[in-house]
Design an enzyme around this catalytic site. Structure first.
Site, PDB file in Angstrom:
ATOM      1  N   ARG A 163       0.827  -1.222   0.000  1.00 28.36           N
ATOM      2  CA  ARG A 163       0.000   0.000   0.000  1.00 28.36           C
ATOM      3  C   ARG A 163       0.866   1.279   0.000  1.00 28.36           C
ATOM      4  NH1 ARG A 163      -3.208  -3.651  -0.572  1.00 28.36           N
ATOM      5  NH2 ARG A 163      -5.272  -3.805   0.353  1.00 28.36           N
ATOM      6  N   SER A 235     -10.751  -1.093   3.307  1.00 28.90           N
ATOM      7  CA  SER A 235      -9.982  -1.302   4.542  1.00 28.90           C
ATOM      8  C   SER A 235      -9.629   0.054   5.140  1.00 28.90           C
ATOM      9  CB  SER A 235      -8.670  -2.026   4.252  1.00 28.90           C
ATOM     10  OG  SER A 235      -8.907  -3.260   3.643  1.00 28.90           O
ATOM     11  N   GLU A 330      -5.064   3.172   6.775  1.00 26.45           N
ATOM     12  CA  GLU A 330      -4.628   3.118   5.387  1.00 26.45           C
ATOM     13  C   GLU A 330      -5.230   4.321   4.666  1.00 26.45           C
ATOM     14  OE1 GLU A 330      -6.252  -0.180   3.033  1.00 26.45           O
ATOM     15  OE2 GLU A 330      -5.556   0.919   1.297  1.00 26.45           O
TER      16      GLU A 330
HETATM   17  N1  EPU Z   1     -10.883 -11.678   9.779  1.00 25.34           N
HETATM   18  C1  EPU Z   1     -11.662 -11.872  10.889  1.00 25.34           C
HETATM   19  N2  EPU Z   1     -12.670 -10.981  11.154  1.00 25.34           N
HETATM   20  C2  EPU Z   1     -12.912  -9.920  10.355  1.00 25.34           C
HETATM   21  C3  EPU Z   1     -12.104  -9.712   9.224  1.00 25.34           C
HETATM   22  C4  EPU Z   1     -11.075 -10.601   8.941  1.00 25.34           C
HETATM   23  O1  EPU Z   1     -11.473 -12.819  11.642  1.00 25.34           O
HETATM   24  O2  EPU Z   1     -13.842  -9.156  10.663  1.00 25.34           O
HETATM   25  C5  EPU Z   1      -9.829 -12.653   9.451  1.00 25.34           C
HETATM   26  C6  EPU Z   1     -10.229 -13.478   8.235  1.00 25.34           C
HETATM   27  O3  EPU Z   1     -10.973 -14.622   8.591  1.00 25.34           O
HETATM   28  C7  EPU Z   1      -8.894 -13.871   7.649  1.00 25.34           C
HETATM   29  C8  EPU Z   1      -8.011 -12.683   7.978  1.00 25.34           C
HETATM   30  O4  EPU Z   1      -8.647 -11.987   9.046  1.00 25.34           O
HETATM   31  O5  EPU Z   1      -8.355 -14.991   8.294  1.00 25.34           O
HETATM   32  C9  EPU Z   1      -7.761 -11.777   6.805  1.00 25.34           C
HETATM   33  O6  EPU Z   1      -9.000 -11.258   6.288  1.00 25.34           O
HETATM   34  P1  EPU Z   1      -9.214 -11.016   4.721  1.00 25.34           P
HETATM   35  O7  EPU Z   1      -8.802 -12.215   3.952  1.00 25.34           O
HETATM   36  O8  EPU Z   1     -10.602 -10.500   4.516  1.00 25.34           O
HETATM   37  O9  EPU Z   1      -8.157  -9.922   4.313  1.00 25.34           O
HETATM   38  P2  EPU Z   1      -7.604  -8.631   5.049  1.00 25.34           P
HETATM   39  O10 EPU Z   1      -6.173  -8.854   5.365  1.00 25.34           O
HETATM   40  O11 EPU Z   1      -8.498  -8.247   6.159  1.00 25.34           O
HETATM   41  C10 EPU Z   1      -6.672  -7.498   2.865  1.00 25.34           C
HETATM   42  C11 EPU Z   1      -6.758  -6.167   2.179  1.00 25.34           C
HETATM   43  C12 EPU Z   1      -8.065  -6.044   1.408  1.00 25.34           C
HETATM   44  C13 EPU Z   1      -8.096  -7.174   0.372  1.00 25.34           C
HETATM   45  C14 EPU Z   1      -7.981  -8.529   1.108  1.00 25.34           C
HETATM   46  C15 EPU Z   1      -7.861  -9.692   0.150  1.00 25.34           C
HETATM   47  C16 EPU Z   1      -5.467  -4.623   3.526  1.00 25.34           C
HETATM   48  C17 EPU Z   1      -5.489  -3.447   4.444  1.00 25.34           C
HETATM   49  N3  EPU Z   1      -6.659  -5.087   3.141  1.00 25.34           N
HETATM   50  O12 EPU Z   1      -7.708  -7.548   3.858  1.00 25.34           O
HETATM   51  O13 EPU Z   1      -8.019  -4.796   0.714  1.00 25.34           O
HETATM   52  O14 EPU Z   1      -9.291  -7.141  -0.381  1.00 25.34           O
HETATM   53  O15 EPU Z   1      -6.776  -8.543   1.919  1.00 25.34           O
HETATM   54  O16 EPU Z   1      -6.595  -9.682  -0.452  1.00 25.34           O
HETATM   55  O17 EPU Z   1      -4.393  -5.102   3.176  1.00 25.34           O
HETATM   56  C18 EPU Z   1      -8.647  -2.492   0.788  1.00 25.34           C
HETATM   57  O18 EPU Z   1      -7.447  -2.234   0.799  1.00 25.34           O
HETATM   58  O19 EPU Z   1      -9.525  -1.592   0.812  1.00 25.34           O
HETATM   59  C19 EPU Z   1      -9.068  -3.898   0.787  1.00 25.34           C
HETATM   60  C20 EPU Z   1     -10.340  -4.248   0.882  1.00 25.34           C
END
Ligand code: EPU
Length: 335
Positions: A163, A235, A330
């Site tokens: 990012r 995010s 972010e």
């Molecule tokens: N999780 C929870 N509870 C929640 C949310 C997430 O337990 O409320 C757990 C999920 O089960 C999973 C882990 O946290 O094990 C990661 O969650 P997720 O796969 O949804 O991805 P993230 O790391 O929360 C990032 C990006 C997203 C992108 C997804 C998929 C960042 C800040 N965010 O989210 O990007 O879509 O990975 O690659 O890196 C954005 O930047 O606006 C965005 C949506």
């Protein structure tokens, strides 16, 4: 053509749905337009925005908001394996991704359905489902805001990281992105490492760019709010990277905590940390977190930027208290 509006509502230009105005809103549609604008800004406060999907306005903007309406997608070079595709910074990001997938070009399919525009993809190094824009960017054509001169940043010069890019660091606010050139592939080099993307594609009939796009669109629709319906900036926080020893200590206390290897340490999931602190059950009058993804702070209706920041600070403090980990926005906060 340059379009100039005064006392202009920014409501359609920020996905958070914060009801603020800009003293001036200037839209340009060519490099020539940017050159004309560049010399005239003087000391006036200005801000370049894309689709407004990563912005949080704290108040009315008492200056000039600049917005690209530069369009056009063109193949500028091609060989047997790959092609260079140059796109105008004002093109809607997902329309660009959809176009490349329809042409049979590969590389951007994992980045489907991300709100925003082509120019910001380079500034923010947008990423999702195992791919970051910077992995595919070949070069970024900019125009200097101070003297209107052109400069092409190579991929290396952009210094992409999670990012992050040079346009958020030492080159911040100095240029306008006019075009971004992506190197796309003609033959399958798919990234299927995230979750069950591979199984989703197989269920759709096989692994190809079109099915990855469909799977990603379905996953995003299931987890993330549609900005047309619920105000948010995707995010709100970045996932924190901590030292391996910190991750190990937390993992022994919380064995179900997701961890991912990352440059400089171990990446934790801010969404998981926030969720564990119980934020899905808490909200203020105007701000909450999204029920299906705690990393997304949402406008419940009529929120101001200050409401959002106040709520976000409480989230940060509770994550710090429970896990000893600091998380940072972010989202770009505009004072
Ligand atoms: N999780 C929870 N509870 C929640 C949310 C997430 O337990 O409320 C757990 C999920 O089960 C999973 C882990 O946290 O094990 C990661 O969650 P997720 O796969 O949804 O991805 P993230 O790391 O929360 C990032 C990006 C997203 C992108 C997804 C998929 C960042 C800040 N965010 O989210 O990007 O879509 O990975 O690659 O890196 C954005 O930047 O606006 C965005 C949506």
């Amino acid at each position: 053509m340059i379009k100039h509006h005064t006392d202009y509502s920014l409501l359609p230009h920020n996905t958070f749905g914060i009801d603020v105005k800009a003293a001036h809103f200037v839209e340009f549609s060519s490099v020539e337009d940017i050159k004309n604008i560049a010399g005239k800004l003087g000391d006036t406060r200005h801000l370049v925005i894309g689709g407004g999907s990563n912005l949080l306005f704290m108040s009315d903007f008492d200056g000039i908001i600049l917005h690209s309406a530069i369009k056009g997608i063109e193949v500028v070079a091609e060989d047997d394996d790959s092609l260079l595709v140059r796109a105008g910074s004002g093109i809607n990001w997902d329309e660009f991704v959809a176009y490349t997938v329809e042409q049979g070009w590969q590389g951007l399919e994992n980045l489907s359905a991300i709100p925003g525009e082509v120019g910001a993809s380079a500034v923010q190094n947008v990423g999702a489902y195992g791919v970051e824009a910077g992995d595919l960017i070949q070069s970024v054509e900019c125009v200097s805001l101070s003297d209107g001169s052109g400069r092409v940043f190579t991929k290396e010069e952009c210094r992409f990281a999670y990012r992050h890019s040079i346009f958020k660091a030492e080159e911040k606010g100095k240029h306008i992105v006019a075009y971004v050139t992506y190197r796309l592939n003609k033959k399958g080099k798919f990234v299927l490492t995230y979750g069950n993307l591979k199984e989703q594609c197989e269920a759709l009939g096989g692994v190809n760019a079109a099915n990855i796009r469909r799977a990603v669109c379905e996953t995003r629709a299931a987890k993330l709010p549609d900005p047309a319906e619920i105000g948010s900036a995707g995010s709100f926080f970045m996932n924190p990277v901590v030292e391996a020893s910190v991750a190990e200590r937390l993992k022994s206390d919380y064995p179900s905590m997701p961890t991912y290897p990352a440059p400089g340490g171990i990446k934790l999931s801010a969404g998981w940390l926030i969720d564990q602190c119980g934020w899905k059950q808490r909200s203020s009058e105007t701000v909450g977190v999204y029920s299906k993804q705690a990393l997304v702070v949402v406008n419940l209706g009529g929120a101001t930027g200050k409401d959002v920041i106040e709520f976000a600070r409480q989230i940060q403090a509770s994550v710090k208290e429970k896990f000893g980990v600091e998380i940072f926005p972010e989202v770009n906060v505009i004072e």
